[in-house]
Scaffold this active site. Structure first.
Site, PDB file in Angstrom:
ATOM      1  N   ASN A 121       0.840  -1.193   0.000  1.00 41.01           N
ATOM      2  CA  ASN A 121       0.000   0.000   0.000  1.00 41.01           C
ATOM      3  C   ASN A 121       0.881   1.250   0.000  1.00 41.01           C
ATOM      4  O   ASN A 121       1.968   1.276   0.576  1.00 41.01           O
ATOM      5  CB  ASN A 121      -1.005  -0.002   1.147  1.00 41.01           C
ATOM      6  CG  ASN A 121      -0.389  -0.084   2.529  1.00 41.01           C
ATOM      7  OD1 ASN A 121       0.550  -0.837   2.768  1.00 41.01           O
ATOM      8  ND2 ASN A 121      -0.925   0.688   3.467  1.00 41.01           N
ATOM      9  N   GLU A 135       0.146   5.183   0.725  1.00 38.93           N
ATOM     10  CA  GLU A 135      -0.805   6.220   1.134  1.00 38.93           C
ATOM     11  C   GLU A 135      -0.415   7.575   0.573  1.00 38.93           C
ATOM     12  O   GLU A 135       0.729   7.817   0.203  1.00 38.93           O
ATOM     13  CB  GLU A 135      -0.842   6.326   2.666  1.00 38.93           C
ATOM     14  CG  GLU A 135      -1.456   5.132   3.331  1.00 38.93           C
ATOM     15  CD  GLU A 135      -1.479   5.253   4.846  1.00 38.93           C
ATOM     16  OE1 GLU A 135      -2.070   4.363   5.463  1.00 38.93           O
ATOM     17  OE2 GLU A 135      -0.914   6.199   5.416  1.00 38.93           O
ATOM     18  N   CYS A 162      -3.827   0.494  -2.905  1.00 40.68           N
ATOM     19  CA  CYS A 162      -3.819  -0.713  -2.071  1.00 40.68           C
ATOM     20  C   CYS A 162      -2.742  -1.676  -2.546  1.00 40.68           C
ATOM     21  O   CYS A 162      -2.341  -1.661  -3.714  1.00 40.68           O
ATOM     22  CB  CYS A 162      -5.174  -1.406  -2.145  1.00 40.68           C
ATOM     23  SG  CYS A 162      -6.540  -0.434  -1.469  1.00 40.68           S
ATOM     24  N   GLU A 201      -2.976  -4.905  -3.073  1.00 40.46           N
ATOM     25  CA  GLU A 201      -3.482  -5.806  -4.106  1.00 40.46           C
ATOM     26  C   GLU A 201      -3.475  -5.118  -5.471  1.00 40.46           C
ATOM     27  O   GLU A 201      -3.079  -5.718  -6.471  1.00 40.46           O
ATOM     28  CB  GLU A 201      -4.918  -6.264  -3.785  1.00 40.46           C
ATOM     29  CG  GLU A 201      -5.054  -6.981  -2.459  1.00 40.46           C
ATOM     30  CD  GLU A 201      -5.340  -6.059  -1.269  1.00 40.46           C
ATOM     31  OE1 GLU A 201      -5.916  -6.569  -0.295  1.00 40.46           O
ATOM     32  OE2 GLU A 201      -5.004  -4.861  -1.318  1.00 40.46           O
ATOM     33  N   CYS A 209     -10.304  -4.514   0.353  1.00 42.98           N
ATOM     34  CA  CYS A 209     -11.405  -3.556   0.261  1.00 42.98           C
ATOM     35  C   CYS A 209     -12.298  -3.941  -0.922  1.00 42.98           C
ATOM     36  O   CYS A 209     -11.936  -4.793  -1.740  1.00 42.98           O
ATOM     37  CB  CYS A 209     -10.860  -2.134   0.096  1.00 42.98           C
ATOM     38  SG  CYS A 209     -10.151  -1.795  -1.542  1.00 42.98           S
ATOM     39  N   CYS A 261     -10.656  -3.553  -4.408  1.00 43.30           N
ATOM     40  CA  CYS A 261      -9.666  -4.593  -4.709  1.00 43.30           C
ATOM     41  C   CYS A 261     -10.329  -5.941  -4.953  1.00 43.30           C
ATOM     42  O   CYS A 261      -9.846  -6.736  -5.755  1.00 43.30           O
ATOM     43  CB  CYS A 261      -8.622  -4.685  -3.605  1.00 43.30           C
ATOM     44  SG  CYS A 261      -7.436  -3.314  -3.698  1.00 43.30           S
TER      45      CYS A 261
END
Length: 132
Positions: A43, A45, A54, A56, A87, A90
């Protein structure tokens, strides 16, 4: 080393590269493409939270950048008390590149694991067939 343990090692390794200065919640993902090649993502940010990436999604982007488009296995690891599912976005991305029966392992850095599939994570997934 089993194929799943290879993915675990890759996900744990890349998790250390996560850029999570705001949440402190680092996630690593490793995916095996149909070719057998492993791709990793973490990830990343951004101060504007919705603009982050993310783990994934990063792994999938790496796979696609190398010209592959089919998932064979997924492993996601986070520093959490229990395995954390992807999430919603994803889940849809995984469904775009993997069949419903593709194995997904959700894990913690401490070794707890939960086995599932793409279909179990996203039942009734929207796909290209809905657009015909």
């Amino acid at each position: 080393m089993t194929q799943t343990s290879e993915l675990r090692e890759a996900a744990l390794s890349v998790r250390g590269n996560a850029h999570a200065p705001y949440s402190g919640f680092k996630v690593g993902a490793a995916i095996r493409a149909a070719s057998g090649r492993v791709y990793r993502g973490c990830n990343v940010e951004n101060v504007a939270y919705p603009e982050g990436t993310c783990a994934e999604a990063g792994a999938i982007a790496a796979m696609v950048a190398e010209g592959e488009t089919r998932l064979a296995e997924v492993y996601v690891v986070a520093g959490s008390p229990a395995p954390v599912p992807p999430c919603g976005g994803c889940r849809q991305k995984l469904a775009e590149f993997g069949a419903g029966d593709v194995a997904v392992t959700l894990a913690t850095v401490d070794g707890a694991e939960r086995a599932t599939t793409i279909a179990a994570l996203l039942p009734g997934a929207f796909d290209a067939g809905h657009m015909a």
